[in-house]
Every structure is written in structure tokens, then in C-alpha cells.
Write a protein that holds these residues in place. Structure first.
Motif, mmCIF file in Angstrom:
data_model
loop_
_atom_site.group_PDB
_atom_site.id
_atom_site.type_symbol
_atom_site.label_atom_id
_atom_site.label_comp_id
_atom_site.label_asym_id
_atom_site.label_seq_id
_atom_site.Cartn_x
_atom_site.Cartn_y
_atom_site.Cartn_z
ATOM 1 N N ALA A 20 0.835 -1.200 0.000
ATOM 2 C CA ALA A 20 0.000 0.000 0.000
ATOM 3 C C ALA A 20 0.872 1.253 0.000
ATOM 4 O O ALA A 20 2.026 1.236 0.433
ATOM 5 N N LEU A 21 0.320 2.332 -0.515
ATOM 6 C CA LEU A 21 1.037 3.606 -0.547
ATOM 7 C C LEU A 21 1.416 4.057 0.863
ATOM 8 O O LEU A 21 0.624 3.956 1.797
ATOM 9 N N LYS A 22 2.621 4.576 0.994
ATOM 10 C CA LYS A 22 3.048 5.191 2.242
ATOM 11 C C LYS A 22 2.492 6.611 2.317
ATOM 12 O O LYS A 22 2.147 7.206 1.277
ATOM 13 N N PRO A 23 2.374 7.181 3.520
ATOM 14 C CA PRO A 23 1.832 8.550 3.642
ATOM 15 C C PRO A 23 2.541 9.562 2.751
ATOM 16 O O PRO A 23 1.894 10.417 2.136
ATOM 17 N N GLU A 24 3.869 9.458 2.650
ATOM 18 C CA GLU A 24 4.597 10.408 1.814
ATOM 19 C C GLU A 24 4.310 10.201 0.330
ATOM 20 O O GLU A 24 4.348 11.144 -0.466
ATOM 21 N N GLU A 25 3.989 8.954 -0.054
ATOM 22 C CA GLU A 25 3.636 8.690 -1.452
ATOM 23 C C GLU A 25 2.241 9.211 -1.771
ATOM 24 O O GLU A 25 1.989 9.688 -2.884
ATOM 25 N N VAL A 26 1.339 9.119 -0.796
ATOM 26 C CA VAL A 26 0.010 9.715 -0.977
ATOM 27 C C VAL A 26 0.129 11.220 -1.142
ATOM 28 O O VAL A 26 -0.498 11.825 -2.030
ATOM 29 N N ALA A 27 0.944 11.848 -0.301
ATOM 30 C CA ALA A 27 1.150 13.298 -0.398
ATOM 31 C C ALA A 27 1.725 13.681 -1.755
ATOM 32 O O ALA A 27 1.313 14.683 -2.365
ATOM 33 N N GLU A 28 2.658 12.867 -2.257
ATOM 34 C CA GLU A 28 3.273 13.145 -3.561
ATOM 35 C C GLU A 28 2.255 13.024 -4.684
ATOM 36 O O GLU A 28 2.303 13.767 -5.669
ATOM 37 N N SER A 29 1.299 12.092 -4.553
ATOM 38 C CA SER A 29 0.305 11.879 -5.611
ATOM 39 C C SER A 29 -0.577 13.099 -5.830
ATOM 40 O O SER A 29 -1.112 13.295 -6.925
ATOM 41 N N LYS A 30 -0.709 13.931 -4.808
ATOM 42 C CA LYS A 30 -1.561 15.118 -4.917
ATOM 43 C C LYS A 30 -0.919 16.216 -5.748
ATOM 44 O O LYS A 30 -1.606 17.142 -6.199
ATOM 45 N N LYS A 31 0.388 16.124 -5.987
ATOM 46 C CA LYS A 31 1.105 17.200 -6.671
ATOM 47 C C LYS A 31 0.982 17.120 -8.189
ATOM 48 O O LYS A 31 0.775 18.142 -8.850
ATOM 49 N N THR A 32 1.127 15.921 -8.740
ATOM 50 C CA THR A 32 1.161 15.775 -10.204
ATOM 51 C C THR A 32 0.133 14.792 -10.733
ATOM 52 O O THR A 32 -0.542 15.055 -11.723
ATOM 53 N N ALA A 33 -0.009 13.640 -10.058
ATOM 54 C CA ALA A 33 -0.849 12.573 -10.595
ATOM 55 C C ALA A 33 -2.334 12.914 -10.554
ATOM 56 O O ALA A 33 -3.073 12.637 -11.503
ATOM 57 N N CYS A 34 -2.782 13.509 -9.448
ATOM 58 C CA CYS A 34 -4.214 13.728 -9.238
ATOM 59 C C CYS A 34 -4.510 15.224 -9.096
ATOM 60 O O CYS A 34 -3.814 15.922 -8.359
ATOM 61 N N THR A 35 -5.536 15.691 -9.777
ATOM 62 C CA THR A 35 -5.953 17.086 -9.677
ATOM 63 C C THR A 35 -7.260 17.177 -8.901
ATOM 64 O O THR A 35 -7.766 16.180 -8.394
ATOM 65 N N ASP A 36 -7.810 18.381 -8.792
ATOM 66 C CA ASP A 36 -9.114 18.601 -8.147
ATOM 67 C C ASP A 36 -9.171 18.068 -6.715
ATOM 68 O O ASP A 36 -10.219 17.609 -6.243
ATOM 69 N N GLY A 37 -8.024 18.114 -6.018
ATOM 70 C CA GLY A 37 -8.012 17.659 -4.634
ATOM 71 C C GLY A 37 -7.981 16.161 -4.469
ATOM 72 O O GLY A 37 -8.165 15.650 -3.357
ATOM 73 N N GLY A 38 -7.740 15.445 -5.558
ATOM 74 C CA GLY A 38 -7.696 13.989 -5.479
ATOM 75 C C GLY A 38 -6.367 13.481 -4.958
ATOM 76 O O GLY A 38 -5.402 14.225 -4.805
ATOM 77 N N GLN A 39 -6.328 12.187 -4.668
ATOM 78 C CA GLN A 39 -5.102 11.550 -4.191
ATOM 79 C C GLN A 39 -5.082 10.094 -4.609
ATOM 80 O O GLN A 39 -6.113 9.514 -4.969
ATOM 81 N N GLY A 40 -3.902 9.501 -4.581
ATOM 82 C CA GLY A 40 -3.780 8.090 -4.894
ATOM 83 C C GLY A 40 -4.406 7.229 -3.819
ATOM 84 O O GLY A 40 -4.261 7.502 -2.625
ATOM 85 N N ILE A 41 -5.124 6.188 -4.231
ATOM 86 C CA ILE A 41 -5.746 5.251 -3.293
ATOM 87 C C ILE A 41 -5.376 3.826 -3.690
ATOM 88 O O ILE A 41 -5.023 3.545 -4.840
ATOM 89 N N ASP A 42 -5.465 2.934 -2.720
ATOM 90 C CA ASP A 42 -5.125 1.524 -2.909
ATOM 91 C C ASP A 42 -6.395 0.698 -3.070
ATOM 92 O O ASP A 42 -7.263 0.714 -2.193
ATOM 93 N N LEU A 43 -6.484 -0.041 -4.182
ATOM 94 C CA LEU A 43 -7.632 -0.910 -4.422
ATOM 95 C C LEU A 43 -7.138 -2.358 -4.507
ATOM 96 O O LEU A 43 -6.511 -2.755 -5.490
#
Length: 376
Positions: A113-136
Motif C-alpha cells: 500500500a502507498l506510504k503517507p509520503e507517497e500519498v502526499a506526492e500523488s496530490k502534486k502531479t498525478a491527481c488534480t481537483d483535490g484527489g489523491q492516490g488510493i489503494d484498491l
């Protein structure tokens, strides 16, 4: 002999379970729409796929452990949805998470699963509109310990012995600790050649989490996707370590079970009534004991590596598909949703066992389907 009889019973039950699951999926599915896009269906599973607005090329990367499952899914999806091309590289969990957070792939596969710092990083480039990476959680599987020891077709190991093999303190196959667990085996004095992954790998992460949890006195090395213990030999990817075991006398390594089909695997003494071999059924039994520890739309799981339940294989991983909960790129979102909808469906999960993977338990996969439906 008791173990052999139990294995035959498990395989027989597994075959019945798989055939039953396929019969059910042939009768019905969570998806009610017909496949669109003009593609021809190669099976009942492909015929139930709802393509919606899926189109063009979809790039993804990550876990090599799940690549055989992804390949099987892509074959079905491509048969149903003409004009769609899904390119999953399978360069390892670390590479997948990096590519996802850089915004160069639409989704990633990871055995951790994503680490907290990886989730934070996902908000910068990968996901827009306040989104973030999630684990499915999408693919389950046993991490097999495959070995190549001449004349030894059945081998039992326990957590302390496995740790000592991989930390280098047990050096030959006729070591007293291995003999004690295998009194009837003709163990040679062959030097043990322990292979680990050279690339960052969620399989490594899960394997070392097992050692840390099950035998902390014998495994004191830092965990994570990178191998940190001294010694041993390295190879790249699940296919790389599998090939190394096949070609090297005295070798042993950890790999997702689908890569060990042509090799011989260890049965693990967990303290249950009988040692447990890796299989789709024994992995699913272990995953059923997992807890959802993610918050919100994140469905990260916590595996019980110390399980002593009969028929539960302890070295089990769950591979996640990592995607933005919102703020996905509009040009790839329809294809991402259609593909994830299929692989989390009854039909998608139904083909895992025949490819040496473990389906995600029903109560967990139902939450995945709900989350996929809400991706934006």
C-alpha cells in the motif's frame, strides 16, 4: 504422507471451487451491459465486459507479481473492446508508484500500500481537483518459496529456518535445523544459494514483513521494497528470480506463486495441524483474515502473517491497483474505470485461480467495486 493426502484433498476442493465459480459467472455477472466497440468476444467473460467510452491507449506499470493476472485480463478486455490498447509494463512496484506519482501512467500496480509520503506526492502531479492516490486490492497471491535441490521433492520449513537461510546463518541443505523438519528427506550437503530481488519490489516488502512478524528474533533487518539483508544473490523481477532458481543447483527464492508453477515449492510449518503449501485456496484463506486499515476510499489491508489457521498460507500478498480517487486525466478516465470495473467483477476475479492467483474475498471486493464506480 499425511501432507500429500491433504494436498490432494486441497487440490480437489480447489478444482471444484474454481469450476463452481466459473459455472456461476457463466450464468450471471455484476455487469449487465453488452460489450461495445465492435470487438469480438473470445469467451463468456469477455462477452460480459461493458466497455462504455473506453478508447485509445492506456499506460500502466508496477508489480511484476500481478503481471500474469493483468495479461489474462487484458486479453479478455481487448477481445471485448476493439481499439483499446492496455500496456502494462510490470517493472516492479517501486517503478510503478514512481511512474504514477510522476503522472506518466494512468494507474499502477503495487504489492504494498502507498506510504503517507507517497500519498502526499500523488496530490502534486498525478491527481488534480483535490484527489489523491488510493489503494484498491485486486489480486491476491501466495509468495512461494521455490527451491532447486536434487532429490528433494517435498520440503518443509518454518519461519525461523527460512529467516536463517536468507540471513546466511544456515549455509547448506543438510543443516540440522532443516533435517529436523524433514526427517525422511535425503538432504544433500549442497551449498544454499539464496536469491532475492535486485529491484524495488512489493514481493520483497511482503516477504520481509512475514519474517519480521513471524520470527523477529531471527530477522532484524529493515523492511521495505528494497532488500536490506547482507549476502545472497540478486535477480531482477519475479521472472528473474524464478529463472535463477531453475538454473542454479541449491537455489531458493521467494516469488509470486504463478511464477513457481514449473518449480518445486516449500510447505510452511505454521503451527497448524499440517504444513501449508502455496495455492489460490490457501492464499484466499489467509486474505480472509486481513483487516481494512485504509481510510476513506483507500482500501489498504493488513495481512496476519502469523496466522496458524488450518489451510492458511502465511506468506501472502495483496496487489493493489493505485489510481486517483478523483482528478484522473479525462482522456484516460473512461478506460481506467471500464478496465477496473471488469477486473473487480465476478468474471474478472473468476479467472484468477486458473492463473495461480487468489481472488479477493467477497466482502472486500464489493467495496472495491463501489469505489471504482465513484472514480472521477
Amino acid at each position: 504422507m499425511k501432507l500429500q493426502r491433504k494436498n490432494r484433498r486441497v487440490l480437489a476442493l480447489g478444482a471444484l471451487a474454481v469450476s463452481g465459480a466459473l459455472a456461476l459467472t457463466a450464468c450471471g455477472s455484476d455487469d449487465t451491459g453488452e460489450a461495445t466497440g465492435g470487438g469480438s468476444s473470445s469467451s463468456a467473460a469477455a462477452g460480459s465486459i461493458k466497455c462504455d467510452d473506453a478508447k485509445g491507449q492506456l499506460l500502466a506499470d508496477g508489480s511484476s507479481a500481478q503481471k500474469n493476472a493483468i495479461d489474462a485480463w487484458v486479453k479478455q478486455f481487448s477481445a471485448a473492446c476493439s481499439g483499446v490498447q492496455i500496456n502494462y509494463k510490470g517493472g516492479g512496484s517501486g517503478a510503478g508508484v514512481t511512474a504514477f506519482n510522476q503522472g506518466t501512467v494512468a494507474f499502477a500496480g503495487s504489492d504494498s500500500a502507498l506510504k503517507p509520503e507517497e500519498v502526499a506526492e500523488s496530490k502534486k502531479t498525478a491527481c488534480t481537483d483535490g484527489g489523491q492516490g488510493i489503494d484498491l486490492p485486486m489480486v491476491g497471491g501466495a509468495i512461494a518459496l521455490a527451491y532447486n535441490v536434487d532429490g528433494v521433492d517435498n520440503l518443509v520449513l518454518d519461519a525461523p529456518t527460512i529467516a536463517k537461510i536468507f540471513n546466511g546463518s544456515i549455509k547448506t541443505w543438510d543443516d540440522a535445523a532443516i533435517k529436523k523438519l524433514n526427517p525422511d528427506a535425503k538432504l544433500p550437503s549442497t551449498k544454499i544459494q539464496a536469491f532475492h530481488r535486485s529491484d524495488e519490489s512489493g514481493t520483497t516488502d511482503n516477504f520481509t514483513k512475514y519474517l519480521t512478524a513471524a520470527t523477529p528474533d531471527n530477522w532484524k533487518f529493515e523492511g521495505g521494497k528494497a532488500w536490506t539483508a547482507p549476502g545472497g544473490q540478486a535477480a531482477s523481477g519475479s521472472s528473474g528470480v524464478a529463472q535463477a532458481v531453475k538454473q542454479t543447483s541449491g537455489a531458493i527464492s521467494y516469488m509470486e506463486e504463478s511464477y513457481a508453477k514449473d518449480l518445486t515449492s516449500v510447505a510452511i510449518d505454521t503451527g497448524a495441524a499440517e504444513p501449508v503449501k502455496p495455492s489460490s485456496e490457501t492464499a484466499t484463506a489467509a486474505i480472509a483474515d486481513a483487516k481494512v486499515v485504509g481510510t476513506g476510499n483507500d482500501l489498504a489491508l493488513e495481512i496476519n502473517y502469523k496466522t496458524t489457521a488450518d489451510g492458511a498460507y502465511p506468506i501472502t500478498l495483496v496487489t493493489y491497483e493505485i489510481v486517483c480517487d478523483k482528478g484522473n486525466k479525462p482522456e484516460t478516465l473512461p478506460t481506467v474505470k471500464a478496465f477496473l470495473t471488469y477486473i473487480s467483477s465476478e468474471d474478472g476475479q473468476g479467472i484468477l485461480a486458473e492463473n495461480s492467483y487468489a481472488p479477493i474475498p467477497a466482502d472486500i471486493i464489493s467495496k472495491v467495486r463501489t469505489t471504482v464506480a465513484g472514480l472521477s
